[in-house]
Scaffold this active site. Structure first.
Site, PDB file in Angstrom:
ATOM      1  N   CYS A  61      47.350  45.324  45.677  1.00 64.43           N
ATOM      2  CA  CYS A  61      48.101  44.074  45.668  1.00 64.43           C
ATOM      3  C   CYS A  61      47.176  42.954  46.150  1.00 64.43           C
ATOM      4  O   CYS A  61      46.529  43.087  47.199  1.00 64.43           O
ATOM      5  CB  CYS A  61      49.323  44.196  46.580  1.00 64.43           C
ATOM      6  SG  CYS A  61      50.254  42.657  46.725  1.00 64.43           S
ATOM      7  N   CYS A  64      48.526  41.600  49.789  1.00 67.95           N
ATOM      8  CA  CYS A  64      48.501  42.358  51.041  1.00 67.95           C
ATOM      9  C   CYS A  64      47.560  43.556  51.045  1.00 67.95           C
ATOM     10  O   CYS A  64      47.384  44.199  52.071  1.00 67.95           O
ATOM     11  CB  CYS A  64      49.912  42.828  51.391  1.00 67.95           C
ATOM     12  SG  CYS A  64      50.574  44.086  50.272  1.00 67.95           S
ATOM     13  N   CYS A 110      55.666  44.505  44.792  1.00 66.86           N
ATOM     14  CA  CYS A 110      55.009  45.222  45.877  1.00 66.86           C
ATOM     15  C   CYS A 110      56.059  45.443  46.953  1.00 66.86           C
ATOM     16  O   CYS A 110      56.734  44.490  47.368  1.00 66.86           O
ATOM     17  CB  CYS A 110      53.840  44.407  46.427  1.00 66.86           C
ATOM     18  SG  CYS A 110      53.088  45.143  47.900  1.00 66.86           S
ATOM     19  N   HIS A 119      56.353  44.059  35.047  1.00 62.25           N
ATOM     20  CA  HIS A 119      57.563  44.777  34.628  1.00 62.25           C
ATOM     21  C   HIS A 119      57.212  46.201  34.213  1.00 62.25           C
ATOM     22  O   HIS A 119      56.065  46.492  33.894  1.00 62.25           O
ATOM     23  CB  HIS A 119      58.229  44.041  33.456  1.00 62.25           C
ATOM     24  CG  HIS A 119      58.763  42.704  33.858  1.00 62.25           C
ATOM     25  ND1 HIS A 119      57.981  41.570  33.842  1.00 62.25           N
ATOM     26  CD2 HIS A 119      59.982  42.324  34.297  1.00 62.25           C
ATOM     27  CE1 HIS A 119      58.710  40.537  34.264  1.00 62.25           C
ATOM     28  NE2 HIS A 119      59.930  40.974  34.541  1.00 62.25           N
ATOM     29  N   ASP A 123      58.301  52.967  27.488  1.00 61.67           N
ATOM     30  CA  ASP A 123      57.602  53.237  26.226  1.00 61.67           C
ATOM     31  C   ASP A 123      56.139  53.614  26.467  1.00 61.67           C
ATOM     32  O   ASP A 123      55.279  53.407  25.625  1.00 61.67           O
ATOM     33  CB  ASP A 123      57.700  52.031  25.287  1.00 61.67           C
ATOM     34  CG  ASP A 123      57.065  50.767  25.864  1.00 61.67           C
ATOM     35  OD1 ASP A 123      56.538  50.800  27.003  1.00 61.67           O
ATOM     36  OD2 ASP A 123      57.108  49.729  25.183  1.00 61.67           O
ATOM     37  N   ARG A 131      55.498  52.513  31.197  1.00 63.69           N
ATOM     38  CA  ARG A 131      54.404  51.535  31.060  1.00 63.69           C
ATOM     39  C   ARG A 131      54.618  50.440  32.093  1.00 63.69           C
ATOM     40  O   ARG A 131      55.489  49.606  31.963  1.00 63.69           O
ATOM     41  CB  ARG A 131      54.382  50.930  29.667  1.00 63.69           C
ATOM     42  CG  ARG A 131      53.372  49.781  29.513  1.00 63.69           C
ATOM     43  CD  ARG A 131      53.261  49.285  28.076  1.00 63.69           C
ATOM     44  NE  ARG A 131      54.517  48.917  27.480  1.00 63.69           N
ATOM     45  CZ  ARG A 131      54.981  47.648  27.354  1.00 63.69           C
ATOM     46  NH1 ARG A 131      54.270  46.633  27.803  1.00 63.69           N
ATOM     47  NH2 ARG A 131      56.145  47.424  26.774  1.00 63.69           N
TER      48      ARG A 131
END
Length: 148
Positions: A61, A64, A110, A119, A123, A131
């Site tokens: 991330c 952080c 996070c 997102h 699929d 994914r």
């Protein structure tokens, strides 16, 4: 008095949340990383620094430093954003419904600092079929061998 096995006790520590003011996030992040992670913006496809990135390591991330995705779960989905089939630790990401822009999607955040990452869709490739479509601006890459 015989030798009895001792019970195994697991101590789970709660995740330490990171919270900063809006001004602190603005000072810490680039303009695009702030817009994506704190305001839920999306970078244009095929423009982020990691969409076609092939190095071996860990994606953290950007806000952080939480370990989010490993390079061995990254795949080319053709969507223009970095895509992964699984997080390093499912506890490090949180899913929330997203009904913005006239769509029904699942937002990924996070779980430590609440940064918007992207997102997740159903699929993706095996083994998960998922994914995780993540904005490069929400990530910082750590090359293998340079672990903190």
């Amino acid at each position: 008095m015989g030798c009895r096995p001792r019970p195994v006790v697991l101590f789970l520590t709660p995740m330490t949340k990171i919270s900063k003011t809006d001004a602190e996030w603005r000072d810490r992040l680039s303009t695009i990383s702030y817009a994506v992670t704190r305001q839920k913006a999306t970078e244009p496809p095929f423009t982020g620094r990691y969409w076609n990135h092939k190095a071996i390591g860990i994606y953290r991330c950007v806000c952080c430093g939480t370990r989010l995705f490993a390079s061995d779960t990254k795949f080319d989905s053709g969507c223009g954003w970095p895509s992964y089939f699984a997080p390093i630790d499912p506890a490090n990401v949180r899913e929330e419904p997203d009904h913005s822009h006239g769509m029904v999607r699942t937002e990924i955040l996070c779980n430590v600092c609440d940064a918007h990452l992207g997102h997740v869709f159903d699929d993706g490739p095996p083994p998960t079929g998922r994914r995780y479509c993540i904005n490069s601006a929400s990530l910082a890459f750590e090359q293998a061998g340079e672990e903190k």
